[in-house]
Design an enzyme around this catalytic site. Sequence first.
Site, PDB file in Angstrom:
ATOM      1  N   ARG A  96     -61.409  20.308  15.485  1.00 54.76           N
ATOM      2  CA  ARG A  96     -60.235  20.108  16.360  1.00 54.76           C
ATOM      3  C   ARG A  96     -59.093  20.971  15.829  1.00 54.76           C
ATOM      4  O   ARG A  96     -58.426  20.579  14.875  1.00 54.76           O
ATOM      5  CB  ARG A  96     -59.794  18.636  16.396  1.00 54.76           C
ATOM      6  CG  ARG A  96     -60.777  17.621  16.943  1.00 54.76           C
ATOM      7  CD  ARG A  96     -61.127  17.794  18.407  1.00 54.76           C
ATOM      8  NE  ARG A  96     -60.007  17.792  19.313  1.00 54.76           N
ATOM      9  CZ  ARG A  96     -59.435  16.701  19.816  1.00 54.76           C
ATOM     10  NH1 ARG A  96     -59.849  15.506  19.466  1.00 54.76           N
ATOM     11  NH2 ARG A  96     -58.453  16.808  20.678  1.00 54.76           N
ATOM     12  N   ASP A 244     -49.560  15.623  18.023  1.00 52.44           N
ATOM     13  CA  ASP A 244     -50.622  16.207  17.213  1.00 52.44           C
ATOM     14  C   ASP A 244     -50.101  17.326  16.327  1.00 52.44           C
ATOM     15  O   ASP A 244     -50.725  17.658  15.328  1.00 52.44           O
ATOM     16  CB  ASP A 244     -51.732  16.737  18.126  1.00 52.44           C
ATOM     17  CG  ASP A 244     -52.546  15.605  18.725  1.00 52.44           C
ATOM     18  OD1 ASP A 244     -53.635  15.321  18.200  1.00 52.44           O
ATOM     19  OD2 ASP A 244     -52.091  14.983  19.699  1.00 52.44           O
ATOM     20  N   ASN A 254     -48.734  17.497  22.260  1.00 51.37           N
ATOM     21  CA  ASN A 254     -49.348  16.182  22.447  1.00 51.37           C
ATOM     22  C   ASN A 254     -50.311  16.287  23.627  1.00 51.37           C
ATOM     23  O   ASN A 254     -50.439  17.334  24.256  1.00 51.37           O
ATOM     24  CB  ASN A 254     -48.277  15.115  22.695  1.00 51.37           C
ATOM     25  CG  ASN A 254     -48.826  13.702  22.595  1.00 51.37           C
ATOM     26  OD1 ASN A 254     -49.494  13.364  21.624  1.00 51.37           O
ATOM     27  ND2 ASN A 254     -48.560  12.867  23.577  1.00 51.37           N
TER      28      ASN A 254
END
Length: 357
Positions: A96, A244, A254
């Site tokens: 990620r 994030d 985000n």
Amino acid sequence: MTHILAGLRTVRLNEKGEQVIILDQTRLPEKEIYLTLSSAEEIWEAIYHLKVRGAPAIGIAAAYGLAVCCKQIKTSSFELFLEQFGQLKTYLASSRPTAVNLMAALNRMEQIVLNHADLPIEQIQNRLITEAELIREEDVVACRKIGEFGLSLLRPGMGLLTHCNAGHLAVSAYGTALAPIYLGEEQNYGFHVFADETRPLLQGARLTAYELMKAGVSTTLICDNMASSVMQKGWVQAVLVGCDRIAANGDTANKIGTSGVAILARHYGIPFYVLGPTSTIDHNCPDGESIEIEERHPDEVTTMWYEKRMAPRDVSVFNPAFDVTPHQLITAIITEKGIAYPPFSETLPTNGCDLFL
């Protein structure tokens, strides 16, 4: 104080420190199923396919995973151990790319190895387990503090809107954006939460609504395109979202759709708060344009939630996992260090320093 969702564990190690146990969030809300992971491939797949998700929880899972996989390295040579450690770290980091907590946790684990090159490999492996547990424990404390600072900005009886899932399921406990809500619930604040469903992965519908209801919080689920309507009716007095990655100037990445909520909040004069740990702040990233945005498979838009395909087979699909909310639309950024107000380039904490309150 015991958290009202303490029995719902998102990610943890087994007793021997040899396996990572996660709550499979792709099976919620229908079933609570825990998965036991022991290989780098299993951990990578769990992070990439959102079986464990949320920036802090991803970092914890990666740290646990790296520690578990390093225990499987059979060598007495530090050079060989370091080489295999580096390969594992690079592999897990690719799962990620947007969530800064992932790399922050992996870099912290790497520092443990580098700082103890003179120790036997077994002792280094044990120290990695200890460090991963410390990352989780620090997250619990940080989320509680985020909740306390966030709650100081809210009043009993408020209507609150949130997007995606930045709650207990995304961290070790309490959450980030939902932490003030849970603390308010414990103190009888009587909040009512409007949870955006959060397309295309529906984290708001599947996860936020699930955990809020499990905690006894008054909750209404709305489609993403209904946010303007509930704001217009005066039902929302504040917006709480997670993050994030936070750039040095306060631009925030985000879940996709967050920037649209921020625009609506500005139009209706509603405070828009971003909540996250300081580990989410990336001072090496100057602004939102520098944030790498993960793009995911088209099937999440066209096929995933339907009995049959709901779009033409050859249609082009744009499926970014995140968007960037410009700092000009953010009322305040709340971390475990305090509440930062604009200009964020001056008030966001650096090197562990507290925020200006």
